[in-house]
Design an enzyme around this catalytic site. Structure first.
Site, PDB file in Angstrom:
ATOM      1  N   ASP A 134      33.224  44.325  32.403  1.00 14.21           N
ATOM      2  CA  ASP A 134      33.222  43.494  33.608  1.00 14.21           C
ATOM      3  C   ASP A 134      34.455  42.593  33.630  1.00 14.21           C
ATOM      4  OD1 ASP A 134      32.298  42.489  36.025  1.00 14.21           O
ATOM      5  OD2 ASP A 134      31.081  40.934  35.082  1.00 14.21           O
ATOM      6  N   VAL A 135      35.623  43.173  33.369  1.00 21.03           N
ATOM      7  CA  VAL A 135      36.864  42.396  33.392  1.00 21.03           C
ATOM      8  C   VAL A 135      37.199  42.068  34.840  1.00 21.03           C
ATOM      9  CG1 VAL A 135      39.313  42.355  32.802  1.00 21.03           C
ATOM     10  CG2 VAL A 135      37.685  43.539  31.308  1.00 21.03           C
TER      11      VAL A 135
END
Length: 207
Positions: A134-135
């Site tokens: 979930d960058v």
């Protein structure tokens, strides 16, 4: 309000230890500033998705502990039918998304410095089989550093939902994943790197 006042005040404790004080990020946020009653320090308490892999978050806490560009994960626990992750509270930190919204895109050199720091954090995890998953600009924090520079410290947060990069990890498909993965199966390192590229594009373009 002092820590002593918080400690003695009423409030439900998560796992008999963490007292939520107020939400971080708005009224619908699932992230809280909380007081750890055992250590008497402020922490960040995040309610994870029901399917979040708690074992993976705990492994992240072990593998990435002490990394200069990773927000430390202190605890992973289940309470009240919910899964929670407890991370360090970084005083004075601001999300990259919020900073760009308020002040516009950073200078190219500053954006490059942010990208290299996040890349270092991701590379350390990938080397041990960990994928962030979930960058985004919402998971990149900029905080004061030891010299007093207000945004000199770059930290990647959100590792509470990270998981193993090998098949069978139980992670679902990644929307808009890397082309080589065709968006099917668990996320891999390539998905993290593509997400980092998109995050940096947002940083320099503002959208």
């Amino acid at each position: 309000m002092s820590l002593r006042a918080w400690t003695s005040g009423p409030g439900r404790l998560v796992a008999g230890r963490y007292e939520p004080l107020h939400r971080l990020g708005g009224a619908v946020s699932r992230v809280w500033l909380a007081l750890d009653h055992e250590r008497v320090v402020e922490v960040v308490l995040r309610e994870a998705a029901p399917a979040a892999p708690g074992g993976a978050a705990a492994r992240c806490a072990d593998v990435l502990r002490g990394h200069p560009h990773v927000v430390a994960v202190h605890d992973v626990l289940d309470d009240g039918g919910r899964r929670w992750t407890v991370t360090e509270y970084v005083a004075g930190a601001v999300h990259l998304r919020e900073l760009v919204a308020r002040r516009g895109p950073p200078a190219p050199a500053a954006a490059a410095r942010i990208g290299l720091a996040v890349l270092g954090a991701l590379t350390a995890g990938h080397a041990r089989g960990l994928v962030h998953g979930d960058v985004s600009a919402a998971n990149v924090l900029l905080a004061p550093d030891a010299t007093g520079a207000p945004h000199g410290r770059v930290l990647l947060t959100g590792h509470g939902i990270a998981g193993p990069s090998h098949p069978g990890s139980g992670r679902g498909p990644v929307p808009h994943g890397a082309p080589e993965g065709a968006g099917v199966g668990p996320p891999g390192p390539a998905d993290d790197l593509l997400a980092l590229g998109r995050t940096l594009y947002f940083a320099v373009e503002g959208h």
